[in-house]
Design a protein around this motif. Structure first.
Motif, PDB file in Angstrom:
ATOM      1  N   MET A   1       9.433   2.380   7.610  1.00 52.66           N
ATOM      2  CA  MET A   1       8.903   1.180   6.978  1.00 52.66           C
ATOM      3  C   MET A   1       7.611   0.784   7.691  1.00 52.66           C
ATOM      4  O   MET A   1       7.527   0.816   8.910  1.00 52.66           O
ATOM      5  N   LEU A   2       6.631   0.424   6.902  1.00 52.79           N
ATOM      6  CA  LEU A   2       5.344   0.015   7.464  1.00 52.79           C
ATOM      7  C   LEU A   2       5.384  -1.448   7.865  1.00 52.79           C
ATOM      8  O   LEU A   2       6.011  -2.266   7.206  1.00 52.79           O
ATOM      9  N   SER A   3       4.678  -1.770   8.921  1.00 54.95           N
ATOM     10  CA  SER A   3       4.645  -3.154   9.383  1.00 54.95           C
ATOM     11  C   SER A   3       3.804  -4.007   8.441  1.00 54.95           C
ATOM     12  O   SER A   3       2.912  -3.509   7.740  1.00 54.95           O
ATOM     13  N   GLU A   4       4.083  -5.289   8.434  1.00 54.51           N
ATOM     14  CA  GLU A   4       3.313  -6.236   7.614  1.00 54.51           C
ATOM     15  C   GLU A   4       1.843  -6.252   8.036  1.00 54.51           C
ATOM     16  O   GLU A   4       0.957  -6.400   7.198  1.00 54.51           O
ATOM     17  N   GLU A   5       1.596  -6.078   9.327  1.00 53.18           N
ATOM     18  CA  GLU A   5       0.219  -6.063   9.830  1.00 53.18           C
ATOM     19  C   GLU A   5      -0.558  -4.877   9.258  1.00 53.18           C
ATOM     20  O   GLU A   5      -1.714  -5.012   8.865  1.00 53.18           O
ATOM     21  N   LEU A   6       0.084  -3.721   9.227  1.00 53.16           N
ATOM     22  CA  LEU A   6      -0.574  -2.542   8.679  1.00 53.16           C
ATOM     23  C   LEU A   6      -0.795  -2.700   7.180  1.00 53.16           C
ATOM     24  O   LEU A   6      -1.885  -2.408   6.668  1.00 53.16           O
ATOM     25  N   LEU A   7       0.204  -3.170   6.469  1.00 52.18           N
ATOM     26  CA  LEU A   7       0.060  -3.380   5.021  1.00 52.18           C
ATOM     27  C   LEU A   7      -1.076  -4.342   4.698  1.00 52.18           C
ATOM     28  O   LEU A   7      -1.775  -4.177   3.694  1.00 52.18           O
ATOM     29  N   ALA A   8      -1.284  -5.317   5.549  1.00 50.52           N
ATOM     30  CA  ALA A   8      -2.327  -6.314   5.306  1.00 50.52           C
ATOM     31  C   ALA A   8      -3.729  -5.735   5.389  1.00 50.52           C
ATOM     32  O   ALA A   8      -4.650  -6.266   4.766  1.00 50.52           O
ATOM     33  N   ILE A   9      -3.900  -4.631   6.119  1.00 51.93           N
ATOM     34  CA  ILE A   9      -5.254  -4.077   6.265  1.00 51.93           C
ATOM     35  C   ILE A   9      -5.492  -2.821   5.437  1.00 51.93           C
ATOM     36  O   ILE A   9      -6.633  -2.386   5.295  1.00 51.93           O
TER      37      ILE A   9
ATOM     38  N   TYR B   1      -0.166   6.313  -3.498  1.00 52.49           N
ATOM     39  CA  TYR B   1      -0.210   7.141  -2.292  1.00 52.49           C
ATOM     40  C   TYR B   1       1.185   7.215  -1.671  1.00 52.49           C
ATOM     41  O   TYR B   1       1.790   6.181  -1.378  1.00 52.49           O
ATOM     42  N   PRO B   2       1.690   8.430  -1.440  1.00 54.41           N
ATOM     43  CA  PRO B   2       3.022   8.552  -0.840  1.00 54.41           C
ATOM     44  C   PRO B   2       3.001   8.249   0.655  1.00 54.41           C
ATOM     45  O   PRO B   2       1.962   8.351   1.315  1.00 54.41           O
ATOM     46  N   ILE B   3       4.154   7.881   1.149  1.00 54.20           N
ATOM     47  CA  ILE B   3       4.358   7.712   2.590  1.00 54.20           C
ATOM     48  C   ILE B   3       5.326   8.816   3.003  1.00 54.20           C
ATOM     49  O   ILE B   3       6.468   8.856   2.545  1.00 54.20           O
ATOM     50  N   LYS B   4       4.854   9.748   3.826  1.00 54.39           N
ATOM     51  CA  LYS B   4       5.665  10.885   4.251  1.00 54.39           C
ATOM     52  C   LYS B   4       5.964  10.758   5.737  1.00 54.39           C
ATOM     53  O   LYS B   4       5.051  10.635   6.544  1.00 54.39           O
ATOM     54  N   ASP B   5       7.244  10.764   6.072  1.00 55.26           N
ATOM     55  CA  ASP B   5       7.684  10.646   7.468  1.00 55.26           C
ATOM     56  C   ASP B   5       7.069   9.421   8.141  1.00 55.26           C
ATOM     57  O   ASP B   5       6.661   9.471   9.299  1.00 55.26           O
ATOM     58  N   GLY B   6       6.956   8.324   7.397  1.00 58.90           N
ATOM     59  CA  GLY B   6       6.436   7.076   7.940  1.00 58.90           C
ATOM     60  C   GLY B   6       4.923   6.991   8.010  1.00 58.90           C
ATOM     61  O   GLY B   6       4.376   6.008   8.498  1.00 58.90           O
ATOM     62  N   ILE B   7       4.223   8.014   7.492  1.00 57.19           N
ATOM     63  CA  ILE B   7       2.761   8.045   7.558  1.00 57.19           C
ATOM     64  C   ILE B   7       2.180   7.944   6.147  1.00 57.19           C
ATOM     65  O   ILE B   7       2.463   8.791   5.289  1.00 57.19           O
ATOM     66  N   PRO B   8       1.364   6.921   5.877  1.00 55.27           N
ATOM     67  CA  PRO B   8       0.724   6.813   4.553  1.00 55.27           C
ATOM     68  C   PRO B   8      -0.307   7.933   4.377  1.00 55.27           C
ATOM     69  O   PRO B   8      -1.151   8.144   5.252  1.00 55.27           O
TER      70      PRO B   8
ATOM     71  N   LEU C   1      -5.286   9.743   1.030  1.00 54.66           N
ATOM     72  CA  LEU C   1      -6.369  10.606   0.603  1.00 54.66           C
ATOM     73  C   LEU C   1      -6.568  10.422  -0.899  1.00 54.66           C
ATOM     74  O   LEU C   1      -5.590  10.401  -1.652  1.00 54.66           O
ATOM     75  N   ILE C   2      -7.817  10.319  -1.330  1.00 53.35           N
ATOM     76  CA  ILE C   2      -8.085  10.113  -2.753  1.00 53.35           C
ATOM     77  C   ILE C   2      -7.444  11.221  -3.588  1.00 53.35           C
ATOM     78  O   ILE C   2      -6.836  10.945  -4.631  1.00 53.35           O
ATOM     79  N   GLU C   3      -7.532  12.453  -3.122  1.00 49.78           N
ATOM     80  CA  GLU C   3      -6.958  13.579  -3.857  1.00 49.78           C
ATOM     81  C   GLU C   3      -5.444  13.428  -4.019  1.00 49.78           C
ATOM     82  O   GLU C   3      -4.877  13.813  -5.038  1.00 49.78           O
ATOM     83  N   GLU C   4      -4.795  12.875  -3.020  1.00 53.99           N
ATOM     84  CA  GLU C   4      -3.344  12.653  -3.094  1.00 53.99           C
ATOM     85  C   GLU C   4      -3.037  11.553  -4.106  1.00 53.99           C
ATOM     86  O   GLU C   4      -2.120  11.671  -4.907  1.00 53.99           O
TER      87      GLU C   4
ATOM     88  N   ASP D   1       8.785   5.074 -12.225  1.00 52.64           N
ATOM     89  CA  ASP D   1       9.135   6.483 -12.052  1.00 52.64           C
ATOM     90  C   ASP D   1       8.882   7.006 -10.641  1.00 52.64           C
ATOM     91  O   ASP D   1       9.332   8.096 -10.301  1.00 52.64           O
ATOM     92  N   LEU D   2       8.167   6.249  -9.825  1.00 53.54           N
ATOM     93  CA  LEU D   2       7.862   6.697  -8.472  1.00 53.54           C
ATOM     94  C   LEU D   2       9.125   6.943  -7.650  1.00 53.54           C
ATOM     95  O   LEU D   2       9.171   7.864  -6.841  1.00 53.54           O
ATOM     96  N   GLU D   3      10.130   6.144  -7.859  1.00 52.27           N
ATOM     97  CA  GLU D   3      11.345   6.227  -7.051  1.00 52.27           C
ATOM     98  C   GLU D   3      12.022   7.595  -7.194  1.00 52.27           C
ATOM     99  O   GLU D   3      12.624   8.095  -6.250  1.00 52.27           O
ATOM    100  N   SER D   4      11.881   8.219  -8.351  1.00 53.66           N
ATOM    101  CA  SER D   4      12.558   9.499  -8.585  1.00 53.66           C
ATOM    102  C   SER D   4      11.737  10.711  -8.151  1.00 53.66           C
ATOM    103  O   SER D   4      12.229  11.826  -8.197  1.00 53.66           O
ATOM    104  N   ILE D   5      10.505  10.509  -7.706  1.00 55.63           N
ATOM    105  CA  ILE D   5       9.657  11.631  -7.299  1.00 55.63           C
ATOM    106  C   ILE D   5       9.978  12.027  -5.862  1.00 55.63           C
ATOM    107  O   ILE D   5       9.989  11.181  -4.964  1.00 55.63           O
ATOM    108  N   GLU D   6      10.201  13.303  -5.662  1.00 56.57           N
ATOM    109  CA  GLU D   6      10.459  13.839  -4.331  1.00 56.57           C
ATOM    110  C   GLU D   6       9.119  14.058  -3.636  1.00 56.57           C
ATOM    111  O   GLU D   6       8.247  14.739  -4.157  1.00 56.57           O
ATOM    112  N   ILE D   7       8.966  13.471  -2.449  1.00 58.46           N
ATOM    113  CA  ILE D   7       7.709  13.652  -1.713  1.00 58.46           C
ATOM    114  C   ILE D   7       7.940  14.382  -0.414  1.00 58.46           C
ATOM    115  O   ILE D   7       9.006  14.524   0.052  1.00 58.46           O
TER     116      ILE D   7
END
Length: 68
Positions: free
Chosen positions: A1-9, A38-45, A48-51, A62-68
């Protein structure tokens, strides 16, 4: 889970609009003209624009059902 501080920036690298956390695994651009997701993989957002381009046409519901 990302911190509120990180989400804010974090912003979409393509349009510089704020992102919000969805399903604890996705950051979604709030600009309706952009719509990148943008997916979050192993806690890392993967901010990348291409992603984000891979998921532009995927609905937020539908995002919830996508395997990342």
């Amino acid at each position: 889970m990302l911190s509120e501080e990180l989400l804010a920036i974090l912003a979409c690298p393509a349009c510089k609009t704020a992102v919000t956390l969805k399903h604890d695994r996705w950051l979604v651009c709030q600009n309706p003209d952009c719509g990148r997701k943008y997916p979050i993989k192993d806690g890392i957002p993967i901010m990348l624009i291409e992603e984000g381009d891979k998921y532009v046409k995927v609905s937020e519901d539908d995002l919830e059902s996508i395997e990342i």
